[in-house]
Scaffold this motif. Structure first.
Motif, short mmCIF file in Angstrom:
data_model
loop_
_atom_site.label_atom_id
_atom_site.label_comp_id
_atom_site.label_asym_id
_atom_site.label_seq_id
_atom_site.Cartn_x
_atom_site.Cartn_y
_atom_site.Cartn_z
N ALA A 13 0.81 -1.34 -0.06
CA ALA A 13 0.05 0.13 0.12
C ALA A 13 0.93 1.32 0.11
O ALA A 13 1.92 1.17 0.58
CB ALA A 13 -0.59 0.05 1.21
N THR A 14 0.12 2.11 -0.71
CA THR A 14 0.84 3.70 -0.37
C THR A 14 -0.20 4.64 0.32
O THR A 14 -1.39 4.35 0.17
CB THR A 14 0.94 4.34 -1.79
N PHE A 15 0.00 5.10 1.29
CA PHE A 15 -0.69 5.88 2.25
C PHE A 15 -0.57 7.58 1.79
O PHE A 15 0.28 7.90 1.55
CB PHE A 15 -0.25 5.85 3.69
N LYS A 16 -1.86 7.90 1.58
CA LYS A 16 -1.74 9.36 1.67
C LYS A 16 -2.81 10.03 2.22
O LYS A 16 -3.62 9.33 2.98
CB LYS A 16 -2.58 9.58 0.04
N LEU A 17 -2.31 11.31 2.60
CA LEU A 17 -3.31 11.85 3.56
C LEU A 17 -4.31 13.12 2.55
O LEU A 17 -3.80 13.65 1.81
CB LEU A 17 -2.52 13.09 4.31
N ASP A 18 -5.52 12.98 3.15
CA ASP A 18 -6.45 14.10 2.47
C ASP A 18 -7.63 14.56 3.61
O ASP A 18 -8.57 13.61 3.69
CB ASP A 18 -7.18 13.22 1.33
N PRO A 19 -7.04 15.82 4.30
CA PRO A 19 -8.20 15.89 5.35
C PRO A 19 -9.39 16.28 4.80
O PRO A 19 -10.53 16.53 5.45
CB PRO A 19 -7.37 17.13 5.79
N SER A 20 -9.61 16.44 3.43
CA SER A 20 -10.96 16.71 2.83
C SER A 20 -12.16 15.67 3.05
O SER A 20 -13.34 15.67 3.12
CB SER A 20 -10.95 17.40 1.60
N ILE A 21 -11.68 14.21 3.05
CA ILE A 21 -12.37 13.27 3.71
C ILE A 21 -13.12 13.36 4.71
O ILE A 21 -13.67 12.57 5.31
CB ILE A 21 -11.79 11.84 3.11
N LEU A 22 -12.54 14.10 5.73
CA LEU A 22 -13.02 14.29 7.11
C LEU A 22 -12.65 13.25 8.05
O LEU A 22 -12.48 13.58 9.37
CB LEU A 22 -14.37 14.70 6.92
N GLY A 23 -12.64 12.02 7.80
CA GLY A 23 -12.32 10.98 8.70
C GLY A 23 -12.68 9.42 7.78
O GLY A 23 -13.01 9.60 6.75
N GLY A 24 -12.27 8.50 8.63
CA GLY A 24 -12.62 7.18 7.87
C GLY A 24 -11.50 7.08 6.79
O GLY A 24 -10.38 7.76 6.88
N THR A 25 -11.61 6.16 5.90
CA THR A 25 -10.74 5.65 4.96
C THR A 25 -11.23 5.68 3.55
O THR A 25 -12.48 5.20 3.31
CB THR A 25 -9.81 4.64 5.13
N VAL A 26 -10.51 5.85 2.59
CA VAL A 26 -10.74 5.46 1.01
C VAL A 26 -9.60 4.68 0.57
O VAL A 26 -8.69 5.03 0.73
CB VAL A 26 -10.90 6.62 0.27
N VAL A 27 -10.11 3.39 0.19
CA VAL A 27 -9.12 2.36 -0.31
C VAL A 27 -9.42 2.16 -1.64
O VAL A 27 -10.58 1.83 -2.21
CB VAL A 27 -9.29 1.20 0.47
N ARG A 28 -8.25 1.97 -2.61
CA ARG A 28 -8.36 1.94 -4.08
C ARG A 28 -7.51 0.87 -4.53
O ARG A 28 -6.31 0.83 -3.97
CB ARG A 28 -8.01 3.15 -4.88
N ILE A 29 -8.17 -0.38 -4.93
CA ILE A 29 -7.39 -1.74 -5.09
C ILE A 29 -7.81 -1.72 -6.71
O ILE A 29 -8.82 -1.94 -7.06
CB ILE A 29 -7.77 -2.88 -4.47
N GLY A 30 -6.71 -1.64 -7.50
CA GLY A 30 -7.17 -1.51 -9.03
C GLY A 30 -8.17 -0.44 -9.30
O GLY A 30 -7.95 0.65 -9.08
N SER A 31 -9.10 -0.81 -9.89
CA SER A 31 -10.26 0.17 -10.38
C SER A 31 -11.08 0.21 -9.39
O SER A 31 -12.06 0.96 -9.60
CB SER A 31 -10.62 -0.11 -11.90
#
Length: 179
Positions: free
Chosen positions: A140-158
């Motif tokens: 995995a690569t981890f990225k920060l995006d404060p605009s998502i407010l909380g929780g996580t968004v996970v992208r695996i392939g498409s």
């Protein structure tokens, strides 16, 4: 990604795995080739110039190979890209090859976006969960995006799994609007 890119990537992965070649060693040789490719606009010009014959380009490749010391399979693979007029796409092919190789080894790439920096224990917990979700070992690569407010968004392939607060609020808004 063009269809031919994955065709070449699968072919190189087939050769590497069937011949049981040293994957890490080949990766180093690929990096050496790509470093030469990136650092020399003249080299790219020669390889991408349709006025220069394939034989001349392969001669240039062989001169490079004298310095780089690529294994015959890798040298031949690049020669095939040259002969088929695909060498300009070598970076895309190599990236697809690496992805193909990882998938065959049961490793999937994931991008994990969080609203705040995670500690090592939180990252490991999240990686384990994503691994279970994907049914594979995750790189995995981890990225920060404060605009998502909380929780996580996970992208695996498409595929995107949006467990963010922002995503939940948007889905709730859509439900309320829909009535």
């Amino acid at each position: 990604m063009a269809a031919f890119v994955s065709h070449y990537a699968r072919a190189l992965a087939d050769v590497v795995l069937q011949a049981k070649l040293d994957i890490a060693g080949i990766d180093r040789q690929i990096n050496d080739f790509l470093a030469a490719w990136d650092s020399s606009p003249q080299l790219r010009e020669v390889f991408e110039n349709p006025a220069i014959s394939e034989a001349q380009k392969v001669t240039v490749l062989d001169k490079m190979n004298a310095k780089l010391g690529m294994i015959p399979q890798l040298r031949n693979f690049i020669a095939v890209l040259i002969r088929n007029g695909r060498v300009a796409h070598v970076r895309e092919v190599i990236q697809a090859y690496r992805t193909e190789l990882q998938e065959r080894q049961g490793v999937r790439q994931a991008e994990i976006v969080t609203a705040r920096e995670l500690g090592e224990q939180e990252r490991n917990f999240l990686l384990a969960g994503v691994g279970q979700l994907a049914g594979a070992k995750i790189q995995a690569t981890f990225k920060l995006d404060p605009s998502i407010l909380g929780g996580t968004v996970v992208r695996i392939g498409s595929t995107v799994y949006d467990g963010s607060v922002k995503g939940r609020l948007e889905r709730l808004r859509e439900e309320l609007v829909a009535g």
